[in-house]
Design a protein around this motif. Sequence first.
Motif, PDB file in Angstrom:
ATOM      1  N   ALA A  99       3.535  14.219   1.662  1.00 24.42           N
ATOM      2  CA  ALA A  99       4.071  13.112   1.976  1.00 24.42           C
ATOM      3  C   ALA A  99       3.505  11.880   1.356  1.00 24.42           C
ATOM      4  O   ALA A  99       2.308  11.736   1.095  1.00 24.42           O
ATOM      5  N   LEU A 100       4.344  11.080   0.681  1.00 21.47           N
ATOM      6  CA  LEU A 100       3.763   9.696   0.275  1.00 21.47           C
ATOM      7  C   LEU A 100       4.841   8.546   0.428  1.00 21.47           C
ATOM      8  O   LEU A 100       5.952   8.712   0.260  1.00 21.47           O
ATOM      9  N   ILE A 101       4.157   7.690   1.160  1.00 21.50           N
ATOM     10  CA  ILE A 101       5.085   6.518   1.732  1.00 21.50           C
ATOM     11  C   ILE A 101       4.491   4.952   1.185  1.00 21.50           C
ATOM     12  O   ILE A 101       3.181   5.095   1.334  1.00 21.50           O
TER      13      ILE A 101
ATOM     14  N   LYS B 180      -2.720  -0.421   6.420  1.00 18.95           N
ATOM     15  CA  LYS B 180      -3.257  -0.856   5.127  1.00 18.95           C
ATOM     16  C   LYS B 180      -2.958  -2.045   4.524  1.00 18.95           C
ATOM     17  O   LYS B 180      -3.391  -3.195   4.009  1.00 18.95           O
ATOM     18  N   ALA B 181      -1.526  -2.175   4.611  1.00 16.08           N
ATOM     19  CA  ALA B 181      -1.139  -3.251   3.911  1.00 16.08           C
ATOM     20  C   ALA B 181      -1.158  -4.649   4.946  1.00 16.08           C
ATOM     21  O   ALA B 181      -1.311  -5.605   4.251  1.00 16.08           O
ATOM     22  N   LEU B 182      -0.886  -4.454   5.974  1.00 14.65           N
ATOM     23  CA  LEU B 182      -1.034  -5.495   7.107  1.00 14.65           C
ATOM     24  C   LEU B 182      -2.414  -5.804   7.039  1.00 14.65           C
ATOM     25  O   LEU B 182      -2.726  -7.277   6.942  1.00 14.65           O
TER      26      LEU B 182
ATOM     27  N   PHE C  56       0.834  -1.319  -0.118  1.00  9.99           N
ATOM     28  CA  PHE C  56      -0.034   0.015  -0.250  1.00  9.99           C
ATOM     29  C   PHE C  56       0.662   1.232   0.174  1.00  9.99           C
ATOM     30  O   PHE C  56       1.859   1.399   0.636  1.00  9.99           O
ATOM     31  N   SER C  57       0.463   2.362  -0.662  1.00  9.29           N
ATOM     32  CA  SER C  57       1.125   3.603  -0.578  1.00  9.29           C
ATOM     33  C   SER C  57      -0.096   4.574  -0.106  1.00  9.29           C
ATOM     34  O   SER C  57      -1.158   4.546  -0.627  1.00  9.29           O
TER      35      SER C  57
END
Length: 299
Positions: A177-179, A248-250, A170-171
């Motif tokens: 900021a963008l991670i 979100k990725a988790l 996920f981004s």
Amino acid sequence: MELSAPSTLLSYCSSSQGSQSLKDRDRVSYRTLAATRLKETSFLSTPLLMDPPRAVSCASLVDENGSPITSPPIGAGRIGEVKRVTKETNVMVSINMDGSGVAQNDTGIPFLDHMLDQLATHGVFDVCVKATGDTHIDDHHTNEDVALALGTSLLSAIGSKEGIYRFGDFSAPLDEALIHVALDLSGRPHLSYDLRIPTERVGTYDTQLVEHFFQSLVNTSGMTLHIRQLAGKNSHHIIEATFKAFAKALRQAVEYDPRRRGTVPRLKGGSDTILICGDHHANGGYMLQGIQIHLDAFS
């Protein structure tokens, strides 16, 4: 190191009472809610008895449900609970991977509480963390022990990994900021971290502790985690976007894949051992009541 099941953890998390006093020796207590085969050493004389899973939310944290969890119905959940007590800290963690986004976090570090709230809200997990520590010196020990306990509770809650997607990607943007975060619940602890945080502190929080938090979490959860900063100038935005992207990725990784039909997503064979309790050893295993328990990597 003393091990015991934290029978008061759930009521503790829902209470507004202060934390227990610190002990003069280390004590780590874990309740593991899902486990598969164990690799036992020859000197084990009696089998390890596991408590049944509990299906409760961090909001109620009271009732027992002894039903086994495979694919949780509405109202059920994969729960991980950990109590970690050292000379410096006293930490209790409860997480429900199938929760509703309830956050009850009080670590004594306001900015860390704010980030744990992001994990609950954007992962839609119920996250309850209560901690006291030597924050009069600095936040290092409390930050580390909260992450260690959280990683162990994640591993405990996820259990055998049967039927889950395993991977998450996920981004997350937050203003400028963008991670980007990518992770694999592989059983191989690894952190690749590339954040360029421009200031040394956000409020009173030392920004060096962000990397240390995720390294500690990776070490006990057994996940492979990659964090990349694609843009960002504001320290708060960079860190908050990181926790949002991680949540979100988790969430993606632990969701059930209906096509898996309860199988573990891996190519190679091997043991399904995923139980983590007790003292970590240099050879990658843990010791619990004379049992050597290893993290098995997926491929």
